[in-house]
Design a protein around this motif. Structure first.
Motif, PDB file in Angstrom:
ATOM      1  N   ARG A   1      -4.559   3.375   1.802  1.00  0.00           N
ATOM      2  CA  ARG A   1      -5.640   3.856   2.676  1.00  0.00           C
ATOM      3  C   ARG A   1      -5.902   2.873   3.808  1.00  0.00           C
ATOM      4  O   ARG A   1      -6.112   3.260   4.963  1.00  0.00           O
ATOM      5  CB  ARG A   1      -6.924   4.083   1.869  1.00  0.00           C
ATOM      6  N   GLY A   2      -5.879   1.578   3.480  1.00  0.00           N
ATOM      7  CA  GLY A   2      -6.104   0.550   4.496  1.00  0.00           C
ATOM      8  C   GLY A   2      -5.016   0.548   5.558  1.00  0.00           C
ATOM      9  O   GLY A   2      -5.295   0.440   6.751  1.00  0.00           O
ATOM     10  N   GLU A   3      -3.761   0.702   5.139  1.00  0.00           N
ATOM     11  CA  GLU A   3      -2.652   0.737   6.088  1.00  0.00           C
ATOM     12  C   GLU A   3      -2.744   1.978   6.981  1.00  0.00           C
ATOM     13  O   GLU A   3      -2.411   1.919   8.167  1.00  0.00           O
ATOM     14  CB  GLU A   3      -1.323   0.695   5.341  1.00  0.00           C
ATOM     15  N   ASP A   4      -3.206   3.096   6.425  1.00  0.00           N
ATOM     16  CA  ASP A   4      -3.400   4.310   7.229  1.00  0.00           C
ATOM     17  C   ASP A   4      -4.456   4.081   8.314  1.00  0.00           C
ATOM     18  O   ASP A   4      -4.286   4.480   9.468  1.00  0.00           O
ATOM     19  CB  ASP A   4      -3.818   5.492   6.346  1.00  0.00           C
ATOM     20  N   ARG A   5      -5.567   3.415   7.945  1.00  0.00           N
ATOM     21  CA  ARG A   5      -6.624   3.120   8.930  1.00  0.00           C
ATOM     22  C   ARG A   5      -6.089   2.208  10.024  1.00  0.00           C
ATOM     23  O   ARG A   5      -6.403   2.370  11.210  1.00  0.00           O
ATOM     24  CB  ARG A   5      -7.833   2.475   8.244  1.00  0.00           C
ATOM     25  N   LEU A   6      -5.265   1.243   9.622  1.00  0.00           N
ATOM     26  CA  LEU A   6      -4.657   0.305  10.569  1.00  0.00           C
ATOM     27  C   LEU A   6      -3.797   1.052  11.590  1.00  0.00           C
ATOM     28  O   LEU A   6      -3.908   0.830  12.801  1.00  0.00           O
ATOM     29  CB  LEU A   6      -3.802  -0.682   9.779  1.00  0.00           C
ATOM     30  N   GLN A   7      -2.946   1.955  11.109  1.00  0.00           N
ATOM     31  CA  GLN A   7      -2.041   2.687  11.994  1.00  0.00           C
ATOM     32  C   GLN A   7      -2.806   3.617  12.930  1.00  0.00           C
ATOM     33  O   GLN A   7      -2.444   3.766  14.105  1.00  0.00           O
ATOM     34  CB  GLN A   7      -1.020   3.453  11.165  1.00  0.00           C
ATOM     35  N   LYS A   8      -3.866   4.235  12.441  1.00  0.00           N
ATOM     36  CA  LYS A   8      -4.674   5.110  13.309  1.00  0.00           C
ATOM     37  C   LYS A   8      -5.346   4.304  14.404  1.00  0.00           C
ATOM     38  O   LYS A   8      -5.408   4.730  15.562  1.00  0.00           O
ATOM     39  CB  LYS A   8      -5.714   5.850  12.477  1.00  0.00           C
ATOM     40  N   LYS A   9      -5.869   3.135  14.062  1.00  0.00           N
ATOM     41  CA  LYS A   9      -6.533   2.285  15.056  1.00  0.00           C
ATOM     42  C   LYS A   9      -5.537   1.795  16.105  1.00  0.00           C
ATOM     43  O   LYS A   9      -5.885   1.621  17.272  1.00  0.00           O
ATOM     44  CB  LYS A   9      -7.208   1.106  14.357  1.00  0.00           C
ATOM     45  N   PHE A  10      -4.271   1.610  15.706  1.00  0.00           N
ATOM     46  CA  PHE A  10      -3.278   1.099  16.651  1.00  0.00           C
ATOM     47  C   PHE A  10      -3.033   2.074  17.799  1.00  0.00           C
ATOM     48  O   PHE A  10      -2.569   1.669  18.864  1.00  0.00           O
ATOM     49  CB  PHE A  10      -1.959   0.772  15.945  1.00  0.00           C
TER      50      PHE A  10
END
Length: 197
Positions: A30-39
């Motif tokens: 979930r954290g990696e998904d949030r990271l990619q969306k923010k990028f």
């Protein structure tokens, strides 16, 4: 692990351990998904490439990086940490720990150690590939309910919403002197997962 959990009885002694491992794995995803969306908010007029979930190997030394930003100035390793609660970096002892909402303290591995290992690895990897590109890194804490109670002075550590600004600051610290290879070529040839060193 999910299949193993199904096979374990309700009162099996290993069940709590497996459930905890599954919880941590799901939280990390979930954290990696949030990271990619923010990028998606990242923009640079200079050429850049972003790679996610990068696995590389030199002999028996293997690493897995959550993200790798390749630019004409430098390469930035992005490490995602989905840890909630109050986060403490003790400068005197080098310890990293968190205190959750129940007031329980958990000592964890300092993410700076992992990032430094990855930076050292990538520098060696670039040297072997004859790529002249400096390497830096950023640790991004992705949990929505984390709070920095203390933070090291000379480390690039931020929350998800701060990531783009931190990346831009890191890039500004490096002069524009890229290797003569195009970044797309580096991405295609040097990060081919089927061709480890």
């Amino acid at each position: 692990m999910e299949l193993l959990l199904i096979r374990l009885g309700e009162h099996h002694p290993q069940r709590p351990f497996i459930e905890r491992e599954l919880h941590w794995a799901a939280a990390g995803t979930r954290g990696e998904d949030r990271l990619q969306k923010k990028f998606h908010e990242f923009y640079s007029e200079e050429e850049f490439q972003i790679l996610w979930d990068v696995s590389l190997k030199i002999g028996s030394w293997s690493v897995q990086m959550d993200g790798l930003l390749l630019t004409e100035r430098c390469a930035v390793i992005i490490e995602s940490k989905n840890i909630n609660g109050q986060l403490y970096f003790d400068e005197k002892t080098g310890e990293f720990f968190r205190i959750n909402t129940a007031g329980e303290k958990t000592v964890m591995e300092d993410p700076r150690v992992q990032l430094n290992k990855h930076i050292r690895f990538l520098k060696q990897f670039f040297q072997m590939k004859k790529i002249n590109l400096p390497v830096s890194g950023l640790i991004v804490f992705t949990a929505k309910d984390c709070e920095f109670a203390s933070k090291p002075h000379r480390a690039s550590i931020c929350k998800t919403y701060q990531m783009v600004e931190y990346l831009l600051k890191i890039l500004q610290a490096f002069p524009h002197e890229a290797d003569n290879k195009k970044l797309a070529k580096i991405k295609k040839n040097d990060f081919d997962q089927s061709n480890p060193l």
